[in-house]
Design a protein around this motif. Structure first.
Motif, PDB file in Angstrom:
ATOM      1  N   ASN A  26       0.858  -1.183   0.000  1.00  0.00           N
ATOM      2  CA  ASN A  26       0.000   0.000   0.000  1.00  0.00           C
ATOM      3  C   ASN A  26       0.897   1.238   0.000  1.00  0.00           C
ATOM      4  N   LYS A  27       0.823   2.010  -1.085  1.00  0.00           N
ATOM      5  CA  LYS A  27       1.763   3.115  -1.276  1.00  0.00           C
ATOM      6  C   LYS A  27       1.556   4.256  -0.287  1.00  0.00           C
ATOM      7  N   VAL A  28       0.372   4.343   0.298  1.00  0.00           N
ATOM      8  CA  VAL A  28       0.125   5.373   1.307  1.00  0.00           C
ATOM      9  C   VAL A  28       0.593   4.892   2.677  1.00  0.00           C
ATOM     10  N   LYS A  29       0.160   3.696   3.066  1.00  0.00           N
ATOM     11  CA  LYS A  29       0.518   3.165   4.383  1.00  0.00           C
ATOM     12  C   LYS A  29       2.012   2.930   4.523  1.00  0.00           C
ATOM     13  N   PHE A  30       2.677   2.609   3.420  1.00  0.00           N
ATOM     14  CA  PHE A  30       4.109   2.340   3.513  1.00  0.00           C
ATOM     15  C   PHE A  30       4.850   3.550   4.064  1.00  0.00           C
ATOM     16  N   PHE A 107       6.317  -3.764  -4.824  1.00  0.00           N
ATOM     17  CA  PHE A 107       6.496  -2.314  -4.779  1.00  0.00           C
ATOM     18  C   PHE A 107       6.151  -1.640  -6.111  1.00  0.00           C
ATOM     19  N   TYR A 108       5.549  -2.385  -7.022  1.00  0.00           N
ATOM     20  CA  TYR A 108       5.283  -1.858  -8.366  1.00  0.00           C
ATOM     21  C   TYR A 108       4.528  -0.532  -8.336  1.00  0.00           C
ATOM     22  N   ARG A 109       3.529  -0.414  -7.471  1.00  0.00           N
ATOM     23  CA  ARG A 109       2.706   0.800  -7.419  1.00  0.00           C
ATOM     24  C   ARG A 109       3.462   1.999  -6.855  1.00  0.00           C
ATOM     25  N   LEU A 110       4.595   1.741  -6.208  1.00  0.00           N
ATOM     26  CA  LEU A 110       5.394   2.847  -5.680  1.00  0.00           C
ATOM     27  C   LEU A 110       6.383   3.383  -6.717  1.00  0.00           C
ATOM     28  N   LYS A 111       6.404   2.736  -7.890  1.00  0.00           N
ATOM     29  CA  LYS A 111       7.162   3.209  -9.060  1.00  0.00           C
ATOM     30  C   LYS A 111       8.661   3.239  -8.796  1.00  0.00           C
ATOM     31  N   GLU A 168      23.479  -1.171   7.390  1.00  0.00           N
ATOM     32  CA  GLU A 168      23.428   0.167   7.965  1.00  0.00           C
ATOM     33  C   GLU A 168      22.033   0.749   7.739  1.00  0.00           C
ATOM     34  N   HIS A 169      21.768   1.872   8.347  1.00  0.00           N
ATOM     35  CA  HIS A 169      20.478   2.519   8.126  1.00  0.00           C
ATOM     36  C   HIS A 169      20.485   3.295   6.814  1.00  0.00           C
ATOM     37  N   ALA A 170      19.318   3.369   6.228  1.00  0.00           N
ATOM     38  CA  ALA A 170      19.089   4.128   5.008  1.00  0.00           C
ATOM     39  C   ALA A 170      17.625   4.522   5.028  1.00  0.00           C
ATOM     40  N   PHE A 171      17.207   5.349   4.073  1.00  0.00           N
ATOM     41  CA  PHE A 171      15.774   5.621   4.000  1.00  0.00           C
ATOM     42  C   PHE A 171      15.323   5.785   2.558  1.00  0.00           C
ATOM     43  N   LEU A 172      14.040   5.468   2.341  1.00  0.00           N
ATOM     44  CA  LEU A 172      13.409   5.610   1.041  1.00  0.00           C
ATOM     45  C   LEU A 172      12.566   6.869   1.023  1.00  0.00           C
ATOM     46  N   MET A 173      12.559   7.557  -0.125  1.00  0.00           N
ATOM     47  CA  MET A 173      11.717   8.734  -0.334  1.00  0.00           C
ATOM     48  C   MET A 173      10.614   8.386  -1.319  1.00  0.00           C
ATOM     49  N   GLU A 174       9.419   8.896  -1.052  1.00  0.00           N
ATOM     50  CA  GLU A 174       8.317   8.634  -1.965  1.00  0.00           C
ATOM     51  C   GLU A 174       8.557   9.284  -3.320  1.00  0.00           C
ATOM     52  N   ASP A 175       7.917   8.751  -4.338  1.00  0.00           N
ATOM     53  CA  ASP A 175       8.006   9.280  -5.690  1.00  0.00           C
ATOM     54  C   ASP A 175       7.323  10.644  -5.759  1.00  0.00           C
ATOM     55  N   ILE A 176       7.891  11.567  -6.543  1.00  0.00           N
ATOM     56  CA  ILE A 176       7.340  12.924  -6.656  1.00  0.00           C
ATOM     57  C   ILE A 176       5.905  12.901  -7.168  1.00  0.00           C
ATOM     58  N   LEU A 179       3.666  12.237  -4.222  1.00  0.00           N
ATOM     59  CA  LEU A 179       3.576  13.445  -3.392  1.00  0.00           C
ATOM     60  C   LEU A 179       2.588  14.428  -4.015  1.00  0.00           C
ATOM     61  N   ALA A 180       2.718  14.622  -5.329  1.00  0.00           N
ATOM     62  CA  ALA A 180       1.833  15.557  -6.032  1.00  0.00           C
ATOM     63  C   ALA A 180       0.391  15.078  -5.966  1.00  0.00           C
ATOM     64  N   LYS A 181       0.175  13.805  -6.209  1.00  0.00           N
ATOM     65  CA  LYS A 181      -1.179  13.248  -6.270  1.00  0.00           C
ATOM     66  C   LYS A 181      -1.923  13.435  -4.958  1.00  0.00           C
ATOM     67  N   ARG A 182      -1.263  13.187  -3.827  1.00  0.00           N
ATOM     68  CA  ARG A 182      -1.969  13.310  -2.542  1.00  0.00           C
ATOM     69  C   ARG A 182      -2.220  14.767  -2.163  1.00  0.00           C
ATOM     70  N   ASN A 183      -1.607  15.698  -2.909  1.00  0.00           N
ATOM     71  CA  ASN A 183      -1.879  17.124  -2.730  1.00  0.00           C
ATOM     72  C   ASN A 183      -2.731  17.698  -3.853  1.00  0.00           C
ATOM     73  N   ASN A 184      -3.405  16.803  -4.600  1.00  0.00           N
ATOM     74  CA  ASN A 184      -4.236  17.200  -5.742  1.00  0.00           C
ATOM     75  C   ASN A 184      -3.443  18.047  -6.729  1.00  0.00           C
ATOM     76  N   CYS A 185      -2.219  17.616  -6.990  1.00  0.00           N
ATOM     77  CA  CYS A 185      -1.321  18.331  -7.888  1.00  0.00           C
ATOM     78  C   CYS A 185      -0.696  17.364  -8.888  1.00  0.00           C
ATOM     79  N   THR A 186       0.061  17.926  -9.809  1.00  0.00           N
ATOM     80  CA  THR A 186       0.873  17.149 -10.734  1.00  0.00           C
ATOM     81  C   THR A 186       2.315  17.627 -10.638  1.00  0.00           C
ATOM     82  N   ASP A 187       3.226  16.749 -10.978  1.00  0.00           N
ATOM     83  CA  ASP A 187       4.639  17.109 -11.022  1.00  0.00           C
ATOM     84  C   ASP A 187       4.849  18.123 -12.145  1.00  0.00           C
TER      85      ASP A 187
END
Length: 343
Positions: A26-30, A107-111, A168-176, A179-187
């Motif tokens: 789930n791309k939101v819950k992740f 993770f396909y839906r997370l692009k 080691e620790h690392a982190f993943l960032m969501e796809d732009i 981010l745009a979609k959940r703000n009713n925007c486009t890249d």
């Protein structure tokens, strides 16, 4: 026969969707889940490190992890080396994990996801990586128009067997685009914008955040460490600025970060406001957000058990200076109006 084939096709489609649905992340819950993911990235590390300076090379890889109690993931995907400075300087360069070519991947839906890792395999570098992670989490508290991140305890496993496994620790960032979609925007990639041609309120919030963490390594006109998103519902509106790549900030304070000599500051720990002038009314509206989130920000830092005691004190002391400034009207005027950019 037609009803039979129609029913068969329906069955196949439903079966595929159910199978993917059970396995799909789930791309939101992740990105709203705050737990640390134990994961393994397997690829030919020796080959990747040898060719990390060459742009556009794709390396086959496998990403394995367990989410929750039941979702075991072992995705075949691709990896691409990204970035500029860290790409050349760091032992383990920033990577992009690419899933879009494998519809069967969980993770396909997370692009495509940016992976941010420690620059060097040392305790100080890991603390710096964690500081950058927390900087993103702080900005999430300020505005929804921000990149969400997810912390990993990541093992790099060499498929050739010629390199020792590094954990080691690392982190993943969501796809732009997410981010745009959940703000009713486009890249927004159509054209470049001047700083003051973007949404004024959001630009004020961004410029104050960059001042808060003492980051001068960004520029709107040349698309440096910022992304633009644009409203889907209002074509006449100005684009919103979203910052990223925060490792050159004084908040993170890496051993390789130095300010541009043209800025007139000696170290990245010196705060310098890189925004344009605003009225006191505009500034107070934006600064109120930071004031309202102060306790939550300090709690985030102090409750983050991967920080050492020294790191917690360093960060809270550093933020104390910021809050002393924004709670003093004369300092607000001096910093954000009198010393603001004029060009």
């Amino acid at each position: 026969m037609k009803p039979f084939f129609a029913a068969l096709l329906f069955f196949i489609v439903v079966t595929i969707n159910v199978t993917y649905g059970q396995k799909s992340v789930n791309k939101v819950k992740f990105f709203t889940d705050t737990s640390t993911v134990n994961a393994t990235l397997t690829l030919n590390i020796k080959k990747m490190l040898t060719k990390k300076d060459k742009v556009g090379i794709i390396f086959p890889a496998t990403f394995s992890c367990k989410l929750g109690d039941s979702l075991n993931i072992n995705d075949n995907m691709e990896v691409e080396v990204r970035g500029h400075f860290r790409r050349a300087y760091c032992y383990m360069p920033p990577l992009k994990l690419i899933y879009k070519h494998n519809p069967a991947a969980a993770f396909y839906r997370l692009k495509s996801l940016k992976l941010v890792s420690s620059c060097m395999p040392s305790r100080d570098d890991e603390q710096n990586l964690l500081k950058e992670f927390i900087a993103y989490k702080i900005y999430n508290m300020i505005t929804d128009k921000s990149f969400r991140v997810r912390l990993l305890n990541l093992s790099y496993q060499d498929s050739s067997g010629k390199k020792k496994t590094i954990t080691e620790h690392a982190f993943l960032m969501e796809d732009i685009n997410e981010l745009a979609k959940r703000n009713n925007c486009t890249d927004w990639t159509d054209k470049k914008f001047g700083t003051e041609a973007t949404d004024r309120r959001q630009m004020t919030i961004v410029a104050i955040f960059e001042y808060m963490i003492a980051n001068t390594d960004w520029s709107v006109p040349v698309d440096h460490n910022i992304k633009l998103i644009h409203s889907k519902s209002d074509s006449t509106s100005r684009p919103y600025v979203v910052p990223y790549d925060l490792d050159f900030s004084g908040f993170v304070n890496t051993n390789y970060s130095i300010p541009d000599e043209r800025l007139g500051i000696e170290t990245v720990r010196q705060r310098l406001y890189r925004g344009f002038p605003r009225t006191m009314e505009e500034l107070n509206a934006a600064l109120d957000i930071y004031k309202q989130q102060k306790e939550n920000i300090y709690a985030l830092i102090n409750n983050f058990n991967l920080f050492t005691h020294a790191t917690k004190k360093e960060l809270t002391d550093y933020l104390d200076e910021f809050y002393q400034t924004i709670n003093n009207p004369s300092e607000v005027k001096r910093t954000f109006i009198d010393h603001a950019r004029i060009q």
